[in-house]
Design a protein around this motif. Structure first.
Motif, PDB file in Angstrom:
ATOM      1  N   TRP A  77       0.809  -1.216   0.000  1.00 46.27           N
ATOM      2  CA  TRP A  77       0.000   0.000   0.000  1.00 46.27           C
ATOM      3  C   TRP A  77       0.845   1.270   0.000  1.00 46.27           C
ATOM      4  O   TRP A  77       0.325   2.376  -0.173  1.00 46.27           O
ATOM      5  CB  TRP A  77      -0.928   0.027   1.217  1.00 46.27           C
ATOM      6  CG  TRP A  77      -0.234  -0.269   2.521  1.00 46.27           C
ATOM      7  CD1 TRP A  77      -0.207  -1.462   3.171  1.00 46.27           C
ATOM      8  CD2 TRP A  77       0.542   0.640   3.326  1.00 46.27           C
ATOM      9  NE1 TRP A  77       0.526  -1.372   4.334  1.00 46.27           N
ATOM     10  CE2 TRP A  77       1.000  -0.089   4.452  1.00 46.27           C
ATOM     11  CE3 TRP A  77       0.893   1.978   3.214  1.00 46.27           C
ATOM     12  CZ2 TRP A  77       1.798   0.496   5.444  1.00 46.27           C
ATOM     13  CZ3 TRP A  77       1.684   2.562   4.196  1.00 46.27           C
ATOM     14  CH2 TRP A  77       2.125   1.821   5.296  1.00 46.27           C
ATOM     15  N   ASP A  78       2.148   1.123   0.181  1.00 49.09           N
ATOM     16  CA  ASP A  78       3.019   2.275   0.373  1.00 49.09           C
ATOM     17  C   ASP A  78       3.425   2.901  -0.964  1.00 49.09           C
ATOM     18  O   ASP A  78       3.267   2.300  -2.028  1.00 49.09           O
ATOM     19  CB  ASP A  78       4.272   1.833   1.147  1.00 49.09           C
ATOM     20  CG  ASP A  78       4.903   2.954   1.936  1.00 49.09           C
ATOM     21  OD1 ASP A  78       4.408   4.093   1.858  1.00 49.09           O
ATOM     22  OD2 ASP A  78       5.890   2.694   2.650  1.00 49.09           O
ATOM     23  N   ASN A  79       3.960   4.109  -0.896  1.00 49.21           N
ATOM     24  CA  ASN A  79       4.461   4.812  -2.082  1.00 49.21           C
ATOM     25  C   ASN A  79       5.882   5.272  -1.786  1.00 49.21           C
ATOM     26  O   ASN A  79       6.084   6.246  -1.060  1.00 49.21           O
ATOM     27  CB  ASN A  79       3.568   6.009  -2.419  1.00 49.21           C
ATOM     28  CG  ASN A  79       3.912   6.614  -3.771  1.00 49.21           C
ATOM     29  OD1 ASN A  79       4.217   5.888  -4.711  1.00 49.21           O
ATOM     30  ND2 ASN A  79       3.878   7.930  -3.873  1.00 49.21           N
ATOM     31  N   VAL A  80       6.847   4.556  -2.314  1.00 45.62           N
ATOM     32  CA  VAL A  80       8.241   4.791  -1.949  1.00 45.62           C
ATOM     33  C   VAL A  80       9.106   4.998  -3.185  1.00 45.62           C
ATOM     34  O   VAL A  80       8.684   4.753  -4.311  1.00 45.62           O
ATOM     35  CB  VAL A  80       8.805   3.607  -1.125  1.00 45.62           C
ATOM     36  CG1 VAL A  80       8.107   3.494   0.219  1.00 45.62           C
ATOM     37  CG2 VAL A  80       8.664   2.293  -1.893  1.00 45.62           C
ATOM     38  N   GLY A  81      10.345   5.444  -2.924  1.00 42.07           N
ATOM     39  CA  GLY A  81      11.307   5.633  -4.004  1.00 42.07           C
ATOM     40  C   GLY A  81      11.484   7.094  -4.355  1.00 42.07           C
ATOM     41  O   GLY A  81      11.250   7.989  -3.532  1.00 42.07           O
ATOM     42  N   THR A  85       8.268   2.376   4.568  1.00 41.89           N
ATOM     43  CA  THR A  85       8.185   1.055   5.187  1.00 41.89           C
ATOM     44  C   THR A  85       9.305   0.107   4.762  1.00 41.89           C
ATOM     45  O   THR A  85       9.529  -0.898   5.432  1.00 41.89           O
ATOM     46  CB  THR A  85       6.820   0.392   4.898  1.00 41.89           C
ATOM     47  OG1 THR A  85       6.587   0.373   3.482  1.00 41.89           O
ATOM     48  CG2 THR A  85       5.705   1.161   5.589  1.00 41.89           C
ATOM     49  N   ALA A  86      10.011   0.422   3.683  1.00 41.16           N
ATOM     50  CA  ALA A  86      11.194  -0.380   3.346  1.00 41.16           C
ATOM     51  C   ALA A  86      12.252  -0.230   4.434  1.00 41.16           C
ATOM     52  O   ALA A  86      12.930  -1.189   4.797  1.00 41.16           O
ATOM     53  CB  ALA A  86      11.763   0.055   1.996  1.00 41.16           C
ATOM     54  N   LEU A  87      12.367   0.984   4.981  1.00 42.74           N
ATOM     55  CA  LEU A  87      13.327   1.243   6.043  1.00 42.74           C
ATOM     56  C   LEU A  87      12.855   0.684   7.377  1.00 42.74           C
ATOM     57  O   LEU A  87      13.660   0.411   8.265  1.00 42.74           O
ATOM     58  CB  LEU A  87      13.578   2.754   6.161  1.00 42.74           C
ATOM     59  CG  LEU A  87      14.813   3.206   6.930  1.00 42.74           C
ATOM     60  CD1 LEU A  87      16.089   2.634   6.326  1.00 42.74           C
ATOM     61  CD2 LEU A  87      14.900   4.728   6.969  1.00 42.74           C
ATOM     62  N   THR A 146       6.061  12.093   0.388  1.00 43.91           N
ATOM     63  CA  THR A 146       5.498  13.423   0.136  1.00 43.91           C
ATOM     64  C   THR A 146       4.306  13.332  -0.806  1.00 43.91           C
ATOM     65  O   THR A 146       3.474  14.241  -0.848  1.00 43.91           O
ATOM     66  CB  THR A 146       6.565  14.342  -0.479  1.00 43.91           C
ATOM     67  OG1 THR A 146       7.177  13.656  -1.580  1.00 43.91           O
ATOM     68  CG2 THR A 146       7.634  14.678   0.541  1.00 43.91           C
ATOM     69  N   ILE A 147       4.243  12.270  -1.568  1.00 43.46           N
ATOM     70  CA  ILE A 147       3.081  11.967  -2.408  1.00 43.46           C
ATOM     71  C   ILE A 147       2.618  10.579  -2.004  1.00 43.46           C
ATOM     72  O   ILE A 147       3.379   9.618  -2.118  1.00 43.46           O
ATOM     73  CB  ILE A 147       3.425  11.991  -3.909  1.00 43.46           C
ATOM     74  CG1 ILE A 147       3.979  13.361  -4.311  1.00 43.46           C
ATOM     75  CG2 ILE A 147       2.202  11.634  -4.745  1.00 43.46           C
ATOM     76  CD1 ILE A 147       4.506  13.406  -5.733  1.00 43.46           C
ATOM     77  N   PHE A 148       1.397  10.471  -1.524  1.00 51.24           N
ATOM     78  CA  PHE A 148       0.932   9.176  -1.047  1.00 51.24           C
ATOM     79  C   PHE A 148      -0.171   8.606  -1.920  1.00 51.24           C
ATOM     80  O   PHE A 148      -0.182   7.427  -2.245  1.00 51.24           O
ATOM     81  CB  PHE A 148       0.447   9.290   0.401  1.00 51.24           C
ATOM     82  CG  PHE A 148       0.387   7.972   1.109  1.00 51.24           C
ATOM     83  CD1 PHE A 148       1.547   7.345   1.530  1.00 51.24           C
ATOM     84  CD2 PHE A 148      -0.817   7.340   1.339  1.00 51.24           C
ATOM     85  CE1 PHE A 148       1.512   6.113   2.169  1.00 51.24           C
ATOM     86  CE2 PHE A 148      -0.875   6.111   1.976  1.00 51.24           C
ATOM     87  CZ  PHE A 148       0.297   5.497   2.394  1.00 51.24           C
ATOM     88  N   LYS A 149      -1.113   9.441  -2.316  1.00 48.22           N
ATOM     89  CA  LYS A 149      -2.197   9.013  -3.195  1.00 48.22           C
ATOM     90  C   LYS A 149      -2.079   9.750  -4.527  1.00 48.22           C
ATOM     91  O   LYS A 149      -1.325  10.698  -4.675  1.00 48.22           O
ATOM     92  CB  LYS A 149      -3.549   9.297  -2.539  1.00 48.22           C
ATOM     93  CG  LYS A 149      -3.779   8.544  -1.231  1.00 48.22           C
ATOM     94  CD  LYS A 149      -5.133   8.882  -0.642  1.00 48.22           C
ATOM     95  CE  LYS A 149      -5.365   8.113   0.660  1.00 48.22           C
ATOM     96  NZ  LYS A 149      -6.674   8.445   1.277  1.00 48.22           N
ATOM     97  N   GLY A 150      -2.865   9.268  -5.483  1.00 50.65           N
ATOM     98  CA  GLY A 150      -2.849   9.901  -6.793  1.00 50.65           C
ATOM     99  C   GLY A 150      -3.262  11.363  -6.716  1.00 50.65           C
ATOM    100  O   GLY A 150      -4.163  11.735  -5.954  1.00 50.65           O
TER     101      GLY A 150
END
Length: 275
Positions: free
Chosen positions: A13-17, A93-95, A60-64
């Motif tokens: 569910w996360d937005n990473v990178g 959440t990767a960290l 900093t950006i989680f949803k569309g």
């Protein structure tokens, strides 16, 4: 950052990178600023320090997004970053999951010495499909060799997180004065209610839980220790800075060693104050 916290370990569910890649990177901006949140104060700090990259733990950006406008304060910060040549990366959440990440750092604070207990995965292991080796897991479960009084555990948490106050839920009203012995502590950085509830542990240690999650936990005979969401994460930033410097030293062949400054934000702080 990919070697420190592989993005494949992040929750689905996360937005990473790399969430923002500036189209106008500017020469001479050789500073990387580490923060939990990209707030307006952190942005001002980044601009003053000629920052080229912000590593913001929380996305900093989680949803569309349907639009990017200056009227939205968070989007305003992103647009200013893009215009000023600052890119933004989030590991989130990767960290948390990776071995040696935030949850392991929280676990270390509960042990006076490494040999005082064991640290294990709370939930399923995350495996590297190529090597077959585990790379991390969701949450951690600390099992102390000898039980300690809950008050001693509270003292250790305060010392590790450098906090004066905690929110603690006790299984019954008399626990606050008489104390009780605890041995197994379930850990989740940030917001841990959904992960911790139902876990076989004496203590649930996290940043925040909802009202009804706390009620359910104490009714089930658990102690709940809440520290404030970002207070369970911020103290790891100096550890991350050291890891980044070490990785840059390994990459000497690309000419970055000694040329990139890694700093932890001084303006990043928990958004709520105790008054």
């Amino acid at each position: 950052m990919e070697r420190i916290a592989p993005l494949r370990l992040a929750e689905k569910w996360d937005n990473v990178g790399l969430l923002l890649e500036s189209p106008v990177p500017r020469l001479g901006r050789n500073r990387v600023l580490l923060t939990i949140d990209l707030t307006t104060s952190v942005l001002s700090e980044a601009l003053a320090k000629e920052t080229g990259v912000i590593v913001a733990y929380h996305p900093t950006i989680f949803k569309g997004l349907q639009s990017l406008t200056l009227s939205n304060p968070l989007q305003n910060s992103l647009l200013r970053c893009a215009a000023e040549g600052i890119s933004v990366y989030s590991p989130h959440t990767a960290l948390d999951s990776v071995w040696g990440g935030i949850n392991d750092w929280l676990a270390q604070g509960l042990l006076l010495k490494p040999e005082d207990g064991t640290v294990a995965a709370l939930l399923g292991l995350k495996m590297n499909s190529a090597t077959g080796e585990s790379e991390g897991a969701e949450g951690r479960l600390v099992t102390l060799n000898e039980p300690v009084d809950i008050k001693e555990l509270e003292r250790r948490i305060k010392a590790h997180l450098k906090l004066k106050h905690l929110q603690v839920g006790y299984p019954s009203s008399d626990e606050q004065t008489t104390g009780s012995l605890v041995q197994k502590i379930a850990i989740c950085a940030g917001s841990g209610g959904s992960m911790l509830l139902g876990t076989a542990a004496d203590v649930y240690f996290t940043g925040e839980m909802s009202h009804h999650e706390v009620l359910g936990a104490v009714a089930a005979g658990k102690h709940v220790v809440l520290c404030g969401h970002t207070n369970t994460e911020r103290g790891y930033l100096p550890v991350l800075a050291a890891k980044l410097r070490n990785e840059l030293e390994k990459d000497s062949e690309v000419g970055l060693a000694g040329k990139v400054d890694i700093e932890v934000s001084r303006k990043d702080e928990h958004p709520l104050q105790i008054v």
